[in-house]
Write an enzyme that holds these catalytic residues in place. Structure first.
Site, PDB file in Angstrom:
ATOM      1  N   PRO A 248       0.805  -1.236   0.000  1.00  0.00           N
ATOM      2  CA  PRO A 248       0.000   0.000   0.000  1.00  0.00           C
ATOM      3  C   PRO A 248       0.830   1.276   0.000  1.00  0.00           C
ATOM      4  CG  PRO A 248      -0.976  -1.595   1.476  1.00  0.00           C
ATOM      5  CD  PRO A 248       0.348  -2.176   1.055  1.00  0.00           C
ATOM      6  N   TYR A 249       1.995   1.263   0.631  1.00  0.00           N
ATOM      7  CA  TYR A 249       2.857   2.455   0.607  1.00  0.00           C
ATOM      8  C   TYR A 249       3.229   2.809  -0.825  1.00  0.00           C
ATOM      9  CZ  TYR A 249       7.119   5.241   1.083  1.00  0.00           C
ATOM     10  OH  TYR A 249       8.085   6.222   0.961  1.00  0.00           O
ATOM     11  N   GLY A 250       3.763   1.832  -1.560  1.00  0.00           N
ATOM     12  CA  GLY A 250       4.137   2.087  -2.950  1.00  0.00           C
ATOM     13  C   GLY A 250       2.949   2.422  -3.830  1.00  0.00           C
TER      14      GLY A 250
ATOM     15  N   LYS B  74       1.804   6.041  -3.167  1.00  0.00           N
ATOM     16  CA  LYS B  74       2.728   6.995  -3.794  1.00  0.00           C
ATOM     17  C   LYS B  74       2.539   7.040  -5.306  1.00  0.00           C
ATOM     18  CE  LYS B  74       5.546   8.896  -0.681  1.00  0.00           C
ATOM     19  NZ  LYS B  74       5.825  10.345  -0.578  1.00  0.00           N
TER      20      LYS B  74
END
Length: 412
Positions: free
Chosen positions: A219-221, A224
């Protein structure tokens, strides 16, 4: 004889009488005058109050005017590890800086250090605000004359993003949209966006170039990449100058020992490997937990591209200097060298002089085996290249700050 005793048939009108150059007003006239003065004062006070409550009322300040020869940069997340180092570099290079941070991940102590280093009026201001509040964001842009935005503010832990994905989509994607909308509404035309190599996921070929397909696996990538997509779509119909920097694993600290990395205690388990190494070396935690030893790498542990924070902020400044209207620049910011976790730990042992104990655990969800950059594009177009490529040297500098700040910015 003249008769001075003539009778008056009408009352004498009110008038002032002069005694020795001083005028004394009739009591009735004096009462009316005081009433008028009080009424005028009351109306003036009401008008001032209404103006102050209006968004159009701005207290005069160098921060809300465009000054020739001075570039005013809004640094979101400027109280964080990378943002504070970037703010220091900008201030050192004579930029005017406004830091906006909600301190959920940042440290007010870092801001205080910057204020002590640059106490002159008109150099630095700090605004406590949450970018998830549209009214607060609009107010910030209404009351300040920004020339550019460096957008660092974001939650940034891969492991945490798999546990609480909605937080990451709100904090990264939604908040970036809000900043972009405010920039468009208030005519701020330069954006330097802090992105990540996590948008690439786990590519089939190394090293990673800017043309490597973006297939994020956590989810972080993903958050972004969504933010990047929003920025790129918006750029097609605007003359905004945009630079997107996708950087790799950040280490190190200010070489002169003024700033460092100080994660919140409750977030240590999600933090960078450098912070975990230092915590183990100082005995704050009993050992360093290395997650994953069965990756398809030469020693079974993950391979990453570790970039020193001073090199990273230098890349941001060069991006700002080279940003051009109606142009979008996308750059990888790394050393071009991949180092395994085991290699990193050995360098940390040498840097700290401590035989750090290690506990090997299963893989962490959302991690990938190998990621390192091809930084040739940023070298070619922005004349930037990493200068601090000795892993042990960067860790020694960071360790020096850590030893003096066991409780982060809480003590020194």
């Amino acid at each position: 004889m003249l008769n001075f005793a003539r009778a008056r048939t009408q009352p004498r009108p009110n008038r002032s009488v002069s005694f020795g150059g001083m005028d004394y007003v009739d009591p009735k006239r004096k009462s009316n005058l005081i009433g008028k003065i009080l009424l005028a004062a009351s109306l003036t006070a009401i008008c001032i109050l209404m103006l102050k409550q209006s968004q159009s009322f701005i207290t005069p300040s160098v921060f809300n005017i465009h000054e020739k020869g001075v570039t005013h940069v809004l640094v979101t997340g400027g109280a964080g590890f990378i943002g504070s180092h970037a703010s220091y570099r900008l201030l050192k290079d004579s930029y005017r800086v406004t830091i906006v941070d909600n301190l959920s991940r940042g440290n007010i102590g870092a801001v205080k250090v910057l204020q002590e280093l640059f106490p002159e009026p008109g150099r630095l201001q700090f605004i406590y605000a949450d970018l998830g509040d549209p009214k607060a964001v609009n107010k910030i842009f209404s009351e300040n004359a920004f020339d550019a935005v460096m957008h660092f503010a974001a939650v940034a832990y891969v492991g945490e993003s798999t546990m609480d994905p909605l937080k990451y989509y709100h904090n990264i994607t939604s908040n970036t949209l809000g900043v972009l909308e405010a920039m468009a509404a208030h005519g701020v035309n330069t954006l330097i966006y802090s992105s990540t190599c996590a948008t690439y996921g786990e590519p089939e070929k190394m090293p990673i170039t800017e043309d490597t397909p973006q297939l994020p696996i956590n989810p972080y990538g993903k958050a972004k990449k969504m933010a990047e997509d929003i920025i790129l779509d918006f750029s097609k119909n605007t003359d905004m100058a945009i630079m997107i920097l996708r950087y790799f694993n950040v280490i190190g600290s200010d070489p002169e020992g003024r700033l460092g990395e100080a994660p919140k205690p409750e977030l240590r388990e999600h933090g960078r490997i450098s912070g975990a190494c230092f915590d183990a070396a100082r005995g704050i935690i009993p050992d360093l937990k290395v997650k994953g030893t069965d990756y398809s790498t030469h020693d079974g542990t993950c391979i990453r591209d570790y970039i020193d924070v001073t090199d990273l902020v230098d890349a941001h400044v060069k991006a700002l200097e080279n940003a051009k209207p109606s142009k979008v620049g996308i750059y990888n910011v790394g050393t071009g060298q991949g180092r395994s976790v085991k290699e990193f730990v050995e360098a940390c042992k040498k840097a700290t002089g401590v035989d750090i104990k290690i506990e090997y655990l299963p893989r962490r969800p959302g991690d990938y085996a190998e990621v390192y950059s091809d930084p040739s594009k940023i070298k070619r177009e922005l004349n930037w290249t990493a200068q601090r490529t000795n892993l042990q040297d960067s860790l020694e500098i960071a360790w020096g700050w850590q030893k003096l700040h066991r409780d982060g910015y809480g003590s020194s």
